[in-house]
Design a protein around this motif. Structure first.
Motif, PDB file in Angstrom:
ATOM      1  N   ILE A 130      -5.853  -6.432   2.576  1.00 29.55           N
ATOM      2  CA  ILE A 130      -5.524  -5.753   1.419  1.00 29.55           C
ATOM      3  C   ILE A 130      -6.290  -4.432   1.606  1.00 29.55           C
ATOM      4  CG2 ILE A 130      -6.130  -5.305  -1.091  1.00 29.55           C
ATOM      5  CD1 ILE A 130      -5.707  -8.301  -1.459  1.00 29.55           C
ATOM      6  N   ARG A 131      -7.739  -4.627   2.005  1.00 26.23           N
ATOM      7  CA  ARG A 131      -8.577  -3.354   2.164  1.00 26.23           C
ATOM      8  C   ARG A 131      -8.156  -2.798   3.251  1.00 26.23           C
ATOM      9  NH1 ARG A 131     -13.163  -7.346   3.455  1.00 26.23           N
ATOM     10  NH2 ARG A 131     -11.180  -8.823   3.834  1.00 26.23           N
ATOM     11  N   ALA A 165      -5.336  -0.377   1.978  1.00 23.61           N
ATOM     12  CA  ALA A 165      -6.048   0.478   1.066  1.00 23.61           C
ATOM     13  C   ALA A 165      -6.661   1.729   1.566  1.00 23.61           C
ATOM     14  CB  ALA A 165      -6.751  -0.143   0.137  1.00 23.61           C
ATOM     15  N   ALA A 201       0.506  -1.067  -0.033  1.00 25.90           N
ATOM     16  CA  ALA A 201      -0.015   0.076  -0.047  1.00 25.90           C
ATOM     17  C   ALA A 201       1.038   1.204   0.023  1.00 25.90           C
ATOM     18  CB  ALA A 201      -0.942  -0.175   1.099  1.00 25.90           C
ATOM     19  N   GLY A 250      -8.613  -1.286  -2.754  1.00 26.94           N
ATOM     20  CA  GLY A 250      -7.851  -2.479  -2.578  1.00 26.94           C
ATOM     21  C   GLY A 250      -9.280  -3.467  -2.797  1.00 26.94           C
ATOM     22  N   LEU A 303      -3.852  -3.810  -5.211  1.00 28.74           N
ATOM     23  CA  LEU A 303      -3.695  -2.495  -4.313  1.00 28.74           C
ATOM     24  C   LEU A 303      -3.321  -1.341  -5.664  1.00 28.74           C
ATOM     25  CD1 LEU A 303      -2.103  -3.909  -1.469  1.00 28.74           C
ATOM     26  CD2 LEU A 303      -3.946  -2.157  -1.041  1.00 28.74           C
ATOM     27  N   TYR A 323       1.014  -0.059  -9.069  1.00 30.99           N
ATOM     28  CA  TYR A 323       0.168  -1.192  -8.561  1.00 30.99           C
ATOM     29  C   TYR A 323       0.986  -2.231  -7.902  1.00 30.99           C
ATOM     30  CZ  TYR A 323       0.801  -4.456 -12.346  1.00 30.99           C
ATOM     31  OH  TYR A 323       1.386  -5.444 -13.031  1.00 30.99           O
ATOM     32  N   ASP A 347      -4.950 -11.069   1.301  1.00 31.53           N
ATOM     33  CA  ASP A 347      -6.078 -10.502   2.226  1.00 31.53           C
ATOM     34  C   ASP A 347      -6.716 -11.898   2.748  1.00 31.53           C
ATOM     35  OD1 ASP A 347      -8.589  -9.736   3.450  1.00 31.53           O
ATOM     36  OD2 ASP A 347      -8.323  -8.038   2.201  1.00 31.53           O
ATOM     37  N   CYS A 375      -7.544  -1.207 -10.922  1.00 26.41           N
ATOM     38  CA  CYS A 375      -8.080  -2.391 -10.217  1.00 26.41           C
ATOM     39  C   CYS A 375      -8.686  -3.599 -11.118  1.00 26.41           C
ATOM     40  CB  CYS A 375      -9.035  -2.149  -9.014  1.00 26.41           C
ATOM     41  SG  CYS A 375      -9.679  -3.497  -8.055  1.00 26.41           S
TER      42      CYS A 375
END
Ligand code: GLN
Length: 446
Positions: free
Chosen positions: A152-153, A156, A132, A163, A189, A142, A147, A196
């Motif tokens: 990931i989220r 992000a 990130a 993400g 990410l 990128y 995850d 994405c």
């Protein structure tokens, strides 16, 4: 330019564990040559990217940010690595992470602490914090992360990026060093939703090397890049707006929902009653699976081996005691306990039963709604060191993300404004394999 940027700022950000300058330049020249010859190349050809250091790269160290794999150079590529290489994507380096992807701040790395490019006193999130930070600080365009419960989220969200945690089975996990196999997924990410979709196009698809990889027809995710949410039914997941969620974060998320409404979507509150059990369920399942997966690091087959030992048991014990960090050991102990005879039924088996209830909450909600919306994280990025002495506080930062992995559904985090100068993420969840719907909604919000 990417390499120069890394040279200039990575001393401060510390997103990378290794960079591969010579190799990247050679690949870039090759792509350049092909372009000059007028060859048609993939969307990602020639674009500098980074991979989280738990994704195997042949001939390039892959350490999981752990001392126990400190000297490990894989003899093969992960499927995602291979796919990106085939498209002539340019790997410039491997990114820092929480050791074996266990953590929410990248402070559990055995090697360094990555800083959040928005405020270097703060964490980039974790466990894919290096990926990130590398994208947010424009070191690469990128990166891939993994995850298992939000890795990931959550980063992000903390770093103002998009993400995506794909549906379990959409992206091959072959060559991803396993943490908790029933939850792990690789995903992109990126700086925006279009990127994405392009990266997902490159990495998704069936892989015979991963027995959990789903078969299904190929989808072009670029087709989802349309700003149109007319008639879309949004469920506002009530339990994700409760205690512990920062008021300012909630306001930002609601503002985005109102924006979707003004564009023709409908929303309604929905209850997912077993949400409160998601965090304990996750930590039992993830720890149990990790205690089994990490048994392979014994000092014999690969990786670190202790210097002096008396016998085989002593070799195992010393290697593992010296090679693993504190958080990894905590999880192995927890997981071993939860799986041991006499406790199995009370913990592991019970957690599996609750997992089914959590899944059913989602199935029911998706009978009525196209997507569910919630915050990605309870707060914006916290300070370095703020939660390191309190593992439970650290685990709490995953409350909004772990239920998604438990259910195996996809979710995307997309930026939705700032709180005191720090980015906030909006989480959009969908049915299994509804990535196109998620991308469409995210593209509209963005
Ligand atoms: N923070 C969570 C954990 O420590 C999630 C990590 C992840 O998604 N890899 O397990």
């Amino acid at each position: 330019a990417a390499l120069d940027r890394i040279e200039k700022i990575d001393g401060q950000i510390e997103a990378f564990l290794h960079t591969s300058r010579e190799r990247a330049l050679t690949w870039a020249q090759e792509v350049d040559k092909r372009l000059q010859e007028g060859q048609e190349l993939s969307d990602l050809a020639g674009i500098p990217m980074a991979l989280k250091d738990n994704i195997c790269t042949e001939g390039i160290p892959t350490t999981c940010a752990s001392k126990i794999l400190g000297n490990f150079v894989p003899p093969y590529n992960a499927t995602v690595t291979e796919k990106l290489y085939q498209g002539k994507a340019i790997l410039v380096g491997k990114t820092n992470m929480d050791e074996f992807a266990m953590g929410s701040s990248t402070e559990n790395s055995a090697f360094r602490k990555t800083k959040n490019p928005w405020d270097e006193q703060r964490v980039p999130g974790g466990s894919s914090g290096g990926s990130a930070a590398a994208v947010a600080s424009s070191e690469v365009f990128y990166a891939l992360g993994s995850d298992t419960g939000g890795s990931i989220r959550q980063p992000a969200s903390f770093c103002g990026l998009v993400g995506l945690k794909p549906t379990y089975g959409l992206v091959s996990r072959y060559g991803l060093i396993a943490y908790a196999s029933s939850l792990d997924q690789i995903g992109p990410l990126t700086k925006d939703v279009e990127d994405c979709a392009l990266v997902l196009n490159a990495i998704a698809g069936h892989d015979p090397m991963d027995s959990t990889s789903a078969e299904g027809k190929e989808v072009d995710y670029r087709k989802a890049l349309i700003s149109d949410v007319k008639g879309l039914k949004i469920g506002i997941a009530k339990e994700y707006f409760g205690e512990g969620i920062d008021e300012a974060v909630k306001r930002n998320v609601y503002a985005a929902i109102e924006q979707l409404k003004s564009l023709g979507a409908d929303y309604e509150e929905v209850s997912l009653p077993h949400t409160e059990y998601a965090l304990p369920t996750y930590y039992i399942l993830a720890s149990s699976e990790c205690s089994s997966n990490l048994a392979r690091f014994d000092g014999i087959r690969y990786g670190y081996r202790t210097e002096s030992y008396d016998n085989l048991t002593d070799l195992f014990v010393k290697t593992r005691s010296e090679g693993f960090g504190e958080e990894v050991k905590r999880r192995i102990m927890l997981g071993t306990y939860a799986l041991s005879s006499g406790y199995y039924d009370a913990y592991y088996k019970k957690a599996l039963q609750v997992r089914t209830l959590i899944k059913q909450d989602f199935d029911k909600a998706f009978e009525k709604f196209d997507v569910l919306i919630a915050p990605t994280t309870p707060t914006p990025a916290f300070r370095l060191g703020e939660k390191t002495d309190d593992p439970l506080q650290m685990y709490m930062s995953d409350v909004c993300t772990v239920p998604i992995n438990i259910a195996g559904i996809p979710a995307i985090s997309v930026p939705c404004g700032f709180v005191e100068g720090l980015p906030v993420g909006l989480q959009i969840m969908g049915k299994h394999f509804a990535e196109s719907t998620l991308l469409r909604v995210a593209y509209t919000v963005e």
